[in-house]
Design an enzyme around this catalytic site. Structure first.
Site, PDB file in Angstrom:
ATOM      1  N   LYS A  59     -10.601 -10.102  -6.280  1.00 61.34           N
ATOM      2  CA  LYS A  59      -9.997  -8.754  -6.290  1.00 61.34           C
ATOM      3  C   LYS A  59     -10.189  -8.102  -7.670  1.00 61.34           C
ATOM      4  CE  LYS A  59      -5.605  -6.504  -5.341  1.00 61.34           C
ATOM      5  NZ  LYS A  59      -6.309  -5.411  -4.623  1.00 61.34           N
ATOM      6  N   LYS A  62     -11.993 -11.906 -13.114  1.00 58.06           N
ATOM      7  CA  LYS A  62     -13.363 -12.401 -12.908  1.00 58.06           C
ATOM      8  C   LYS A  62     -14.203 -12.343 -14.181  1.00 58.06           C
ATOM      9  CE  LYS A  62     -14.227  -9.261  -9.941  1.00 58.06           C
ATOM     10  NZ  LYS A  62     -12.820  -8.881  -9.840  1.00 58.06           N
ATOM     11  N   LYS A  82     -17.031  -1.051 -12.770  1.00 59.70           N
ATOM     12  CA  LYS A  82     -16.325  -0.978 -14.058  1.00 59.70           C
ATOM     13  C   LYS A  82     -17.249  -1.269 -15.238  1.00 59.70           C
ATOM     14  CE  LYS A  82     -12.474  -3.447 -13.653  1.00 59.70           C
ATOM     15  NZ  LYS A  82     -11.617  -4.525 -14.210  1.00 59.70           N
ATOM     16  N   ASP A  96     -13.092  -6.424  -3.625  1.00 58.52           N
ATOM     17  CA  ASP A  96     -12.088  -5.732  -2.815  1.00 58.52           C
ATOM     18  C   ASP A  96     -12.646  -5.345  -1.449  1.00 58.52           C
ATOM     19  OD1 ASP A  96      -9.528  -5.089  -4.547  1.00 58.52           O
ATOM     20  OD2 ASP A  96     -11.285  -4.916  -5.834  1.00 58.52           O
TER      21      ASP A  96
HETATM   22  N1  LIG Z   1      -5.958 -16.116 -18.228  1.00 58.50           N
HETATM   23  C1  LIG Z   1      -5.590 -14.904 -18.632  1.00 58.50           C
HETATM   24  N2  LIG Z   1      -4.516 -14.757 -19.430  1.00 58.50           N
HETATM   25  C2  LIG Z   1      -4.118 -13.543 -19.837  1.00 58.50           C
HETATM   26  N3  LIG Z   1      -4.735 -12.385 -19.526  1.00 58.50           N
HETATM   27  C3  LIG Z   1      -5.805 -12.461 -18.716  1.00 58.50           C
HETATM   28  C4  LIG Z   1      -6.305 -13.715 -18.239  1.00 58.50           C
HETATM   29  N4  LIG Z   1      -7.400 -13.469 -17.490  1.00 58.50           N
HETATM   30  C5  LIG Z   1      -7.583 -12.130 -17.492  1.00 58.50           C
HETATM   31  N5  LIG Z   1      -6.633 -11.523 -18.234  1.00 58.50           N
HETATM   32  C6  LIG Z   1      -6.477 -10.088 -18.449  1.00 58.50           C
HETATM   33  O1  LIG Z   1      -6.541  -9.415 -17.195  1.00 58.50           O
HETATM   34  C7  LIG Z   1      -7.315  -8.219 -17.309  1.00 58.50           C
HETATM   35  C8  LIG Z   1      -8.312  -8.156 -16.187  1.00 58.50           C
HETATM   36  O2  LIG Z   1      -9.257  -9.165 -16.365  1.00 58.50           O
HETATM   37  P1  LIG Z   1     -10.787  -8.941 -16.005  1.00 58.50           P
HETATM   38  O3  LIG Z   1     -11.477 -10.207 -16.321  1.00 58.50           O
HETATM   39  O4  LIG Z   1     -11.314  -7.696 -16.624  1.00 58.50           O
HETATM   40  O5  LIG Z   1     -10.648  -8.720 -14.425  1.00 58.50           O
HETATM   41  P2  LIG Z   1     -11.770  -8.363 -13.349  1.00 58.50           P
HETATM   42  O6  LIG Z   1     -13.095  -8.604 -13.993  1.00 58.50           O
HETATM   43  O7  LIG Z   1     -11.484  -9.274 -12.219  1.00 58.50           O
HETATM   44  O8  LIG Z   1     -11.569  -6.927 -12.979  1.00 58.50           O
HETATM   45  C9  LIG Z   1      -7.984  -8.257 -18.660  1.00 58.50           C
HETATM   46  O9  LIG Z   1      -7.481  -7.182 -19.425  1.00 58.50           O
HETATM   47  C10 LIG Z   1      -7.590  -9.526 -19.309  1.00 58.50           C
HETATM   48  O10 LIG Z   1      -7.105  -9.272 -20.585  1.00 58.50           O
HETATM   49 MG   LIG Z   2     -14.601  -7.307 -14.293  1.00 50.90          MG
END
Ligand SMILES: Nc1ncnc2c1ncn2[C@@H]1O[C@H](COP(=O)(O)OP(=O)(O)O)[C@@H](O)[C@H]1O
Ligand SMILES: [Mg+2]
Ligand SMILES: Nc1ncnc2c1ncn2[C@@H]1O[C@H](COP(=O)(O)OP(=O)(O)O)[C@@H](O)[C@H]1O
Ligand code: SF4
Ligand SMILES: [Mg+2]
Lengths: 268, 268
Positions: free
Chosen positions: B9, B14, B40, B125
């Site tokens: 999601k 990810k 993104k 999603d």
């Molecule tokens: N293990 C974790 N602990 C704390 N914050 C996290 C962790 N994993 C991700 N985040 C936070 O969650 C947010 C979304 O992560 P992201 O990797 O960009 O998600 P996605 O790629 O799935 O959209 C980021 O801002 C990151 O700082």
């Molecule tokens: Mg991402």
């Protein structure tokens, strides 16, 4: 007849807000239809008690002509309820249930009058294919975007604003307002209001996080039905008043990534 | 060469996990490419320091032939970094940057050897259009799904499993494991493990919530680079070992809505 679409990131609280909004309008005697445009197909669950009609896509899969009674349920507050449904993931466009639904509802004459409000509850993670249809001319005139103060939700809200801009020149919907749905973050209301103003709109309501939502869900009810005297129900009824008046739609000015990050940073 | 796709999601973690995984593999001397398949377009940001190459879609918009150096950046750990980019919302399929990217990378010869790992970081999603491409034959052989213990994230994970089933008969990817990314919920690890087992897979890692992620982000770095001695970095390196071995892919058995709700309810 007013057509309104409620967009936002998946899981942000669109269906909860839309169902409560529909319930509030229905209880005032308005004739309302709520159309679930999310493959999750649970938009109208809180209005329908235990009962479930077939989704439009499931009906089409049976191969027979789709009739009104197959897909339209009557819920709390006399709200008419329809679910577009979702195709099998990986098989064609995820939004095609929405395209099919709007076509069928048109054929069944639901756009010819007889309703005061049509509310579209639309998944907003990607604004494309069927998910973009409710924004188009002939469907919603006004869009409300539901968001929390979290970066991911605001990013999606900004993306939906970009979608609105893409359809604007072709008579598409305008942005009527931002609806905040609280996730308990610090300065959340301020952050959402700042975002709303930055894109040229306003936060028309802030819905607090409330355990009554979960309690109502366990009873299969909206908060408006489950706890009508609560302050939470009052928030949804006030939103219904705002939406019923509506009409101050704007063409939003989407933010650049740096601007969006700055808004979130200030809220922290 | 092993091709691996990481789905989940939007906002679930990810890119954080994939970039740390790539960094860990790169630091061991493996030749890795990370391909961001999310509109993104920030998948590889933590590997690229401040530098930003053009996204593939931005490059195509310029109308000239796309060259390797236009779109491929060299990041931390010598990881090659590519971003598909996103089209204007509402204009065509949201996943078409991914389709264009895989085509171009094929033409540039990146699938002809010379790499040990290709990691696709894919928005999950909706599993359709370009977002479904990395699951297809010729691309990822193994899929890992990132989820938290929240219903919405598990719902998306289950949906991705359905997508895998749709492509399985045509030689598509298998489910190699579930990666838990903690959001601080009670019994979260148990809930994710229960979900993994119910779909016929296993939770191959649980990544705790950690402030080091945000600290690293502010420095524009993965945790593996920012805090290599930390336990958090050790978790990502252990995941890299699991992924490098890999190979126990299964065809998942997606859950019915009631089964999924039961798993979440037991965790509460
Ligand atoms: N293990 C974790 N602990 C704390 N914050 C996290 C962790 N994993 C991700 N985040 C936070 O969650 C947010 C979304 O992560 P992201 O990797 O960009 O998600 P996605 O790629 O799935 O959209 C980021 O801002 C990151 O700082
Ligand atoms: Mg991402
Ligand atoms: N104001 C609120 N307070 C507490 N919980 C909420 C609130 N709004 C929504 N929720 C919860 O968040 C979850 C997601 O809401 P939902 O309306 O289904 O999101 P969406 O339709 O955007 O996917 C629901 O389980 C609901 O219980
Ligand atoms: S248009 Fe959007 S919903 Fe349809 S296939 Fe493409 S990404 Fe999926
Ligand atoms: Mg919903």
């Amino acid at each position: 007849m007013k057509q309104i679409a409620i967009y936002g990131k998946g899981g942000i609280g669109k269906s909860t807000i839309t169902a409560n909004l529909a319930a509030a309008l229905g209880c005032e005697g308005r004739r309302v239809m709520q159309i679930g445009c999310d493959p999750k197909q649970d938009s109208t669950r809180l209005l329908m008690g235990g009962e479930r009609k077939e989704t439009v896509l499931d009906c089409l899969r049976r191969g027979e002509e789709v009739k009104f009674d197959d897909i339209v349920g009557r819920g709390y507050g006399n709200v008419l309820c329809v679910e577009a449904g979702g195709p099998e993931p990986g098989v064609g466009c995820a939004g095609r249930g929405i395209m099919a639904t709007l076509e069928i509802l048109r054929k069944l004459g639901l756009y010819d009058g007889g309703l005061d409000f049509i509310l579209y509850d639309v998944l907003g993670d990607v604004v494309c294919g069927g998910f973009a249809m409710p924004m188009r001319r002939g469907f919603a005139e006004e869009v409300y975007i539901v968001t929390s103060g979290e970066y991911m939700a605001l990013y999606a809200a900004n993306n939906i604003c970009r979608g609105l801009v893409s359809f604007s020149s072709r008579g598409g919907a305008r942005l009527a307002g931002i609806i905040g749905n609280g996730r308990g973050l610090a300065h959340e209301e301020k952050t959402i209001a700042a975002f709303a103003e930055s894109v040229g709109s306003q936060m028309v309501a802030f819905v607090p996080r409330s355990g009554l939502v979960q309690e109502g869900e366990r009873a299969g009810q909206t908060v408006v039905e489950y706890a009508p005297e609560s302050s939470q129900a009052a928030v949804y009824r006030e939103l219904a008043r705002v939406v019923a008046q509506g009409g101050r739609g704007v063409l939003p000015q989407p933010l650049a990534p740096a601007e969006l990050e700055e808004i979130v940073r200030r809220g922290l």
